[in-house]
Design a protein around this motif. Structure first.
Motif, PDB file in Angstrom:
ATOM      1  N   THR A 163      39.782  44.044  41.027  1.00  0.00           N
ATOM      2  CA  THR A 163      39.459  44.540  42.373  1.00  0.00           C
ATOM      3  C   THR A 163      38.837  45.929  42.321  1.00  0.00           C
ATOM      4  OG1 THR A 163      41.305  43.266  43.307  1.00  0.00           O
ATOM      5  CG2 THR A 163      40.410  45.049  44.655  1.00  0.00           C
ATOM      6  N   ILE A 164      39.480  46.847  41.587  1.00  0.00           N
ATOM      7  CA  ILE A 164      38.973  48.227  41.516  1.00  0.00           C
ATOM      8  C   ILE A 164      37.629  48.276  40.795  1.00  0.00           C
ATOM      9  CG2 ILE A 164      39.437  50.539  40.616  1.00  0.00           C
ATOM     10  CD1 ILE A 164      42.449  49.889  40.920  1.00  0.00           C
ATOM     11  N   SER A 165      37.505  47.535  39.698  1.00  0.00           N
ATOM     12  CA  SER A 165      36.243  47.559  38.951  1.00  0.00           C
ATOM     13  C   SER A 165      35.116  46.903  39.743  1.00  0.00           C
ATOM     14  CB  SER A 165      36.415  46.850  37.600  1.00  0.00           C
ATOM     15  OG  SER A 165      36.771  45.493  37.779  1.00  0.00           O
ATOM     16  N   THR A 166      35.443  45.926  40.590  1.00  0.00           N
ATOM     17  CA  THR A 166      34.415  45.308  41.441  1.00  0.00           C
ATOM     18  C   THR A 166      33.879  46.319  42.448  1.00  0.00           C
ATOM     19  OG1 THR A 166      35.399  43.102  41.214  1.00  0.00           O
ATOM     20  CG2 THR A 166      33.921  43.456  43.077  1.00  0.00           C
ATOM     21  N   ILE A 167      34.777  47.074  43.062  1.00  0.00           N
ATOM     22  CA  ILE A 167      34.348  48.107  44.023  1.00  0.00           C
ATOM     23  C   ILE A 167      33.485  49.158  43.321  1.00  0.00           C
ATOM     24  CG2 ILE A 167      35.143  49.940  45.559  1.00  0.00           C
ATOM     25  CD1 ILE A 167      37.680  48.218  46.038  1.00  0.00           C
ATOM     26  N   LEU A 168      33.967  49.661  42.187  1.00  0.00           N
ATOM     27  CA  LEU A 168      33.215  50.677  41.442  1.00  0.00           C
ATOM     28  C   LEU A 168      31.896  50.114  40.911  1.00  0.00           C
ATOM     29  CD1 LEU A 168      36.115  52.336  39.397  1.00  0.00           C
ATOM     30  CD2 LEU A 168      35.020  53.218  41.462  1.00  0.00           C
ATOM     31  N   GLY A 169      31.942  48.870  40.441  1.00  0.00           N
ATOM     32  CA  GLY A 169      30.744  48.257  39.883  1.00  0.00           C
ATOM     33  C   GLY A 169      29.661  48.022  40.918  1.00  0.00           C
TER      34      GLY A 169
END
Length: 267
Positions: free
Chosen positions: A72-78
């Protein structure tokens, strides 16, 4: 015709080499014996042992929580990283950023894991849940970027200009034009990050500490102590979960494609 037949034979051989060990492992997870030397009879006892193992259930929950949070966090940052790269006007600078992102994907896991271990030791982060989560986010962000960036490059700039001509604010352009268009790439990035986190061993092995573990590390530790068909049962369950994630992604992608096609027909 002959080339097509040879190609089909080659594909079949590739799939046999890839999946035969997995199905061999799954087959013996139902063996009533205690080894993989011979199938003595059908049983579900090894699966019962998996679900009765409290330590294993806690580790499975840890692995799932880490995977969901990091994905979830890496999707937002990505997504924001891909947007930032796509808005760079100079082509050379944009290509440099894309190359730096891709280098992180192809870098050996051992080097990444050792680097994180040194970093966490220097800055004083205790090895455990936090260190594993941060490292999984770090190696998942480039995966999301590489999934989202092609969708941004496919999108015509006329869509953004048209939205702005109609009075849309920057937030409206992002939330109502860009994000809906790149949704398939976002889902692809999320599921790829999720599966990478669930399957990762090398990086996690370096940054996990006493009292915290993930399934991949636990399976490795148990396999070193001796072959147990409980490992077969556990590995089978992990494979089925991963397969379910792939099927889920495929179904979501198909639904997204149908909805986009329906929107095109209506327009």
């Amino acid at each position: 015709m002959r080339g097509n037949k040879l190609g089909k034979v080659y594909l079949i051989l590739v799939f046999v080499v890839l999946y035969a060990p997995i199905f061999y492992l799954m087959f013996y997870s139902f063996n009533s014996g205690e080894s993989m030397r011979g199938f003595e009879g059908f049983t579900l006892d090894w699966y019962k042992e998996v679900f009765q193992d409290t330590r294993l259930i806690i580790i499975a929950l840890n692995t799932l929580i880490i995977a969901l949070l990091s994905a979830t966090i890496s999707t937002i940052l990505g997504v924001f990283g891909a947007l930032a790269i796509s808005y760079v006007k100079r082509r050379q600078a944009r290509n440099t950023l894309e190359t730096l992102n891709n280098v992180l994907i192809v870098s050996p896991d051992v080097i990444i894991g050792a680097s994180f271990l040194i970093l966490f030791t220097i800055i004083g982060i205790k090895l455990g849940f936090t260190s594993v989560l941060l490292s999984h986010i770090a190696f998942s962000v480039p995966i999301v970027v590489i999934m989202v960036l092609p969708k941004l490059q496919e999108m015509s700039s006329s869509l953004i200009y048209a939205a702005r001509d109609l009075g849309a604010s920057n937030w409206d352009v992002l939330s109502k034009v860009i994000l809906p268009y790149i949704t398939p790439g976002i889902f692809a990035g999320f599921f790829m990050a999720l599966t990478y986190s669930l399957d990762d061993f090398a990086v996690t092995f370096f940054v996990t500490g006493n009292g915290f573990s993930t399934l991949s590390v636990e399976i490795y530790s148990r396999a070193r102590q001796g072959i147990s068909l409980e490992i077969n049962a556990l590995s089978t369950l992990i494979f089925l979960v991963t397969l379910a994630l792939v099927i889920g992604y495929y179904m979501i992608n198909q639904r997204q494609g149908k909805s986009i096609a329906a929107g095109v027909r209506k327009s």
